[in-house]
Structure formats: structure tokens, C-alpha cells
Design a protein around this motif. Structure first.
Motif, PDB file in Angstrom:
ATOM      1  N   THR A  38       0.858  -1.221  -0.046  1.00  0.00           N
ATOM      2  CA  THR A  38       0.149   0.110   0.122  1.00  0.00           C
ATOM      3  C   THR A  38       1.075   1.234  -0.171  1.00  0.00           C
ATOM      4  OG1 THR A  38      -0.132  -0.020   2.320  1.00  0.00           O
ATOM      5  CG2 THR A  38      -2.012  -1.015   1.102  1.00  0.00           C
ATOM      6  N   GLN A  39       0.413   2.248  -0.426  1.00  0.00           N
ATOM      7  CA  GLN A  39       1.037   3.483  -0.543  1.00  0.00           C
ATOM      8  C   GLN A  39       1.290   3.994   0.819  1.00  0.00           C
ATOM      9  OE1 GLN A  39       2.499   4.785  -3.299  1.00  0.00           O
ATOM     10  NE2 GLN A  39       3.406   6.370  -2.242  1.00  0.00           N
ATOM     11  N   ALA A  40       2.280   4.477   1.133  1.00  0.00           N
ATOM     12  CA  ALA A  40       2.670   5.255   2.662  1.00  0.00           C
ATOM     13  C   ALA A  40       2.279   6.530   2.690  1.00  0.00           C
ATOM     14  CB  ALA A  40       4.221   4.971   2.953  1.00  0.00           C
ATOM     15  N   PRO A  41       1.501   6.758   3.719  1.00  0.00           N
ATOM     16  CA  PRO A  41       1.158   8.459   3.762  1.00  0.00           C
ATOM     17  C   PRO A  41       2.232   9.192   4.174  1.00  0.00           C
ATOM     18  CG  PRO A  41       0.270   7.310   5.477  1.00  0.00           C
ATOM     19  CD  PRO A  41       0.869   6.163   4.691  1.00  0.00           C
ATOM     20  N   LEU A  42       3.197   9.319   3.527  1.00  0.00           N
ATOM     21  CA  LEU A  42       4.433  10.037   4.011  1.00  0.00           C
ATOM     22  C   LEU A  42       4.963  10.881   2.678  1.00  0.00           C
ATOM     23  CD1 LEU A  42       6.762   7.459   5.792  1.00  0.00           C
ATOM     24  CD2 LEU A  42       5.320   9.364   6.815  1.00  0.00           C
ATOM     25  N   ALA A  82       9.871  19.607  13.039  1.00  0.00           N
ATOM     26  CA  ALA A  82       8.635  19.488  13.935  1.00  0.00           C
ATOM     27  C   ALA A  82       7.596  18.468  13.063  1.00  0.00           C
ATOM     28  CB  ALA A  82       8.020  20.630  14.689  1.00  0.00           C
ATOM     29  N   GLU A  83       7.473  18.957  11.703  1.00  0.00           N
ATOM     30  CA  GLU A  83       6.349  18.238  10.956  1.00  0.00           C
ATOM     31  C   GLU A  83       7.030  16.867  10.275  1.00  0.00           C
ATOM     32  OE1 GLU A  83       6.142  21.152   7.861  1.00  0.00           O
ATOM     33  OE2 GLU A  83       4.835  22.534   9.146  1.00  0.00           O
ATOM     34  N   ALA A  84       8.467  16.879  10.127  1.00  0.00           N
ATOM     35  CA  ALA A  84       9.074  15.829   9.839  1.00  0.00           C
ATOM     36  C   ALA A  84       9.087  14.667  10.923  1.00  0.00           C
ATOM     37  CB  ALA A  84      10.416  16.043   9.132  1.00  0.00           C
ATOM     38  N   ALA A  85       9.198  15.193  12.083  1.00  0.00           N
ATOM     39  CA  ALA A  85       9.265  14.266  13.389  1.00  0.00           C
ATOM     40  C   ALA A  85       7.890  13.746  13.495  1.00  0.00           C
ATOM     41  CB  ALA A  85       9.704  15.001  14.651  1.00  0.00           C
ATOM     42  N   ALA A  86       7.000  14.588  13.396  1.00  0.00           N
ATOM     43  CA  ALA A  86       5.456  13.857  13.514  1.00  0.00           C
ATOM     44  C   ALA A  86       5.145  12.898  12.405  1.00  0.00           C
ATOM     45  CB  ALA A  86       4.164  14.959  13.250  1.00  0.00           C
ATOM     46  N   ARG A  87       5.509  12.994  11.307  1.00  0.00           N
ATOM     47  CA  ARG A  87       5.545  11.928  10.238  1.00  0.00           C
ATOM     48  C   ARG A  87       6.267  10.736  10.478  1.00  0.00           C
ATOM     49  NH1 ARG A  87       6.041  16.396   6.711  1.00  0.00           N
ATOM     50  NH2 ARG A  87       8.132  16.200   6.377  1.00  0.00           N
ATOM     51  N   GLU A  89       7.038   9.663  13.626  1.00  0.00           N
ATOM     52  CA  GLU A  89       6.774   9.106  14.899  1.00  0.00           C
ATOM     53  C   GLU A  89       5.516   8.302  14.461  1.00  0.00           C
ATOM     54  OE1 GLU A  89       6.134  11.914  17.749  1.00  0.00           O
ATOM     55  OE2 GLU A  89       8.531  12.677  17.676  1.00  0.00           O
ATOM     56  N   HIS A  90       4.620   8.775  13.420  1.00  0.00           N
ATOM     57  CA  HIS A  90       3.687   8.077  12.963  1.00  0.00           C
ATOM     58  C   HIS A  90       3.926   6.831  12.479  1.00  0.00           C
ATOM     59  CE1 HIS A  90      -0.338   7.430  11.206  1.00  0.00           C
ATOM     60  NE2 HIS A  90       0.297   6.917  10.075  1.00  0.00           N
ATOM     61  N   VAL A  91       5.073   6.773  11.645  1.00  0.00           N
ATOM     62  CA  VAL A  91       5.390   5.426  11.090  1.00  0.00           C
ATOM     63  C   VAL A  91       5.772   4.576  11.939  1.00  0.00           C
ATOM     64  CG1 VAL A  91       7.373   4.388   9.497  1.00  0.00           C
ATOM     65  CG2 VAL A  91       6.038   6.409   8.738  1.00  0.00           C
ATOM     66  N   TRP A  92       6.743   5.297  13.023  1.00  0.00           N
ATOM     67  CA  TRP A  92       7.157   4.249  14.140  1.00  0.00           C
ATOM     68  C   TRP A  92       6.153   3.780  15.019  1.00  0.00           C
ATOM     69  CZ3 TRP A  92      12.247   3.040  14.135  1.00  0.00           C
ATOM     70  CH2 TRP A  92      12.859   2.342  15.357  1.00  0.00           C
ATOM     71  N   SER A  93       5.060   4.427  15.140  1.00  0.00           N
ATOM     72  CA  SER A  93       4.075   3.704  15.908  1.00  0.00           C
ATOM     73  C   SER A  93       3.386   2.622  15.463  1.00  0.00           C
ATOM     74  CB  SER A  93       3.111   5.008  16.316  1.00  0.00           C
ATOM     75  OG  SER A  93       2.354   5.074  14.933  1.00  0.00           O
ATOM     76  N   ARG A  94       3.557   2.608  14.070  1.00  0.00           N
ATOM     77  CA  ARG A  94       3.106   1.172  13.398  1.00  0.00           C
ATOM     78  C   ARG A  94       3.956   0.013  13.475  1.00  0.00           C
ATOM     79  NH1 ARG A  94      -2.154   1.648  11.531  1.00  0.00           N
ATOM     80  NH2 ARG A  94      -2.352   3.722  10.566  1.00  0.00           N
ATOM     81  N   LEU A  95       5.161   0.429  14.114  1.00  0.00           N
ATOM     82  CA  LEU A  95       6.195  -0.672  14.151  1.00  0.00           C
ATOM     83  C   LEU A  95       6.052  -1.403  16.012  1.00  0.00           C
ATOM     84  CD1 LEU A  95       9.147   0.627  12.768  1.00  0.00           C
ATOM     85  CD2 LEU A  95       7.594  -0.764  11.619  1.00  0.00           C
TER      86      LEU A  95
END
Length: 344
Positions: A38-42, A82-87, A89-95
């Protein structure tokens, strides 16, 4: 023959099987078996990669309170951080692993975010926080490019390389900020040609040479004639054809030693040769040609020996070859590659 087997040739048998906790496969909709991509929302940008690298360090098991502080200081530097960190952290939370810094770091994070918003509202950009962003010459990830200088010299730039040029004075100077270059120097006895790399300098003595900078560490290899390498307070070292020298402010200027020029300069042909190198070092090298961070779920895997010739133009083939030859499984996600033990 499998395409990866043709293009990426590992030459040694894998060492004994390693065992460690495995990591479930996932897709971007949550924890469940991955059946399709699936396409990553990043957003595909270097800042998100940098943020992910921070998160890998903060969950490596060797992180310190200062690492958390440095991460929050980085986020504070600019609203884009800050915006990059939020993106990231969203990916990391999936792990699975949660972001749980020390309590003091949480309080500092709140202050960092407030200051970051103030900076964003005022439209302030601290240029000094982004060394190399405005370099005279820079290559993108995976790009290899030749630059012709005004004196007739030429510089071949490796992936993610940056340097500045200053030919205004009595000397011709290049300042290597990051990456790797191969320099062919045009003769001009009246104007010495000098490359600054880290704390040291390399003066051409009618020559062609390769310089690689990895943070504070610099490696110099000479393909024609000689160079003079200086790192204060040590005495300069003259390095002749077929030899190289390494230096680091922490360890000083090393002695001249024989190098394999074909191996050192193979990157110019889009190839890298490894001979018994640890997997951790190999993935760090190949990671220069692929976006995202590389993370090991078991640190012991980093010590597996790797020997082979790999193409920098298709790093996915490299990871496929690892799975075929070493006791590992590779999970490739946008911005993140996870290497874990093979359990079958």
C-alpha cells in the motif's frame, strides 16, 4: 537465474543460524499479515529520513538522556523539523515500540514545541542549523555526477555529497562537507590545490585522488602521483600512488598504507566490493544509495561477514541477495528497512 543472483554476487557461505525475537509483518492499516503493498502516507523528503534515524537511535538500547534532548533540540530548530518528526513518529508507532522518553525529556519536548511554533510564526530560519544545505555543489541520493571546475580540474561526486569551492585567493580550495569525491587536478604550480575535509587538509602534488568523509573520519587514497595530508598538530604525511591514509581528530593522522585502488574507486562505476566486511558496516555503506533508515532487530546480525560485489543502482537487489545467502529476513518499508533473524 534469479535477477538478484546475477547482479549481486555473495561469495561466502552463511555463518550458523542466529536466533532472536521476530518482528511481525504489517501494512499501513495496522497489525496484520501483509498481503499487498500500500502507498505510505508520507512525504518523501530528507527531513523525515533524518527524524526516522533519530527514532532508530532512541530505541537502539544504547540511547541516553542526552540523545533525547538532542532529538528535541533538532525538532525545535525549525517548524519543518517538527512536521518531519510527526510523520516519522507516525510510521514508528506502526512498528509497535512506543516513544517513551524520560519524564524530564517530555517536559523539554513541550517547551521545544512552543519555541518551534514561535519561530514558525515569526518566519525565522536559522541558516546556521543547516550546514551544507547551501553548498556550491551537491548530489542527491543515488546520484553520481562529474563537476568541471574553472581551472580545468574535475571532481566526481558520489551519492549525497556536498562541497564548496573557493578559487578567489592564491590557492585553489575545495571544502568537502559530506560524502565522497574523486579529484583530477589540473596542473598550476603557482596555485596549490587543497581539499579541506573535516579538521585536515589534502594538498595535491600533481595528482588524482579519492577522498571520503564519514562524519569526523576521513579516508584519502591516491590513484596518480602523490598528495600531502595534514592534520594538526601531527607532521604532514606524503601519500604516493596506490597508497592511502586515514585521519580523525580523536585518533590523529594514521600512517600511509597500501590500498586497492580498484575497490576504492568502484563507486564511480556504480559498484561496491566487500570482502568479509561486517553486515552492519555493509548496510551502512549501501544505505547511502537508498532512502530511509536501516534497523536491526538483533544487534548480533551486524557481525555477519559479507563478501560480494553489489550495484549501487539497485539496492533492493542487495537486500534480496542477503536473504538468499545469510540467515536474515529483510522487511522493506517506506523510509525504513528492518533486518531480523531468519527463523525457518
Amino acid at each position: 537465474m534469479h535477477r538478484a543472483a546475477r547482479r549481486s554476487r555473495l561469495l561466502e557461505k552463511p555463518p550458523p543460524h542466529c536466533h532472536a525475537e521476530t518482528l511481525a509483518r504489517l501494512d499501513w492499516h495496522g497489525w496484520r499479515p501483509m498481503t499487498r503493498r500500500t502507498q505510505a502516507p508520507l512525504k518523501n523528503d530528507p527531513l523525515t529520513e533524518r527524524a526516522l534515524s533519530w527514532l532508530v537511535q532512541l530505541h537502539s538500547g544504547g540511547e541516553t538522556a542526552q540523545d533525547w534532548q538532542d532529538y528535541h533540540d533538532w525538532k525545535m530548530a525549525h517548524s519543518s523539523h517538527a512536521e518531519a518528526a510527526a510523520r516519522a513518529e507516525h510510521v514508528w508507532s506502526r512498528l509497535g515500540p512506543a516513544l517513551k522518553p524520560p519524564r524530564r525529556a517530555v517536559r523539554r519536548a513541550a517547551g521545544a514545541l512552543a519555541v518551534c511554533l514561535v519561530f514558525a510564526g515569526a518566519g525565522v530560519l536559522a541558516v546556521g542549523s543547516f550546514p551544507g544545505w547551501f553548498a556550491d555543489q551537491a548530489t542527491e541520493l543515488g546520484e553520481i555526477r562529474t563537476v568541471a571546475l574553472e581551472d580545468g580540474s574535475s571532481v566526481v561526486m558520489d551519492s549525497q555529497t556536498r562541497f564548496d569551492v573557493d578559487f578567489t585567493g592564491p590557492q585553489r580550495r575545495i571544502r568537502l562537507l559530506d560524502g565522497q569525491i574523486f579529484v583530477t587536478v589540473a596542473a598550476d604550480a603557482a596555485r596549490p590545490f587543497i581539499v579541506e575535509a573535516g579538521e585536515g587538509e589534502v594538498q595535491a602534488l600533481g595528482t588524482a585522488f579519492n577522498i571520503r568523509r564519514d562524519g569526523p573520519q576521513t579516508a584519502v587514497s591516491v590513484t596518480e602521483h602523490a598528495v600531502r595530508v595534514s592534520l594538526k598538530p601531527a607532521e604532514p604525511v606524503d601519500v604516493t600512488q596506490g597508497h592511502g591514509v586515514d585521519y580523525d581528530p580523536a585518533t590523529g593522522l594514521g600512517p600511509s598504507h597500501i590500498v586497492d585502488i580498484e575497490n576504492v574507486t568502484a563507486w564511480r562505476r556504480g559498484e561496491i566490493l566487500f570482502d568479509g566486511r561486517p553486515l552492519g558496516a555493509v548496510t551502512a555503506e549501501m544505505g547511502r544509495y537508498r532512502r530511509g533508515a536501516i534497523f536491526f532487530t538483533d544487534e548480533r546480525l551486524k557481525q555477519l561477514p559479507v563478501t560480494g560485489m553489489f550495484s549501487t543502482r539497485d539496492v533492493d537487489d542487495f537486500f534480496s541477495a542477503l536473504e538468499q545467502t545469510l540467515p536474515v529476513r529483510v522487511l522493506r518499508l517506506p523510509y525504513l528497512t528492518l533486518i531480523r533473524p531468519r527463523t525457518d
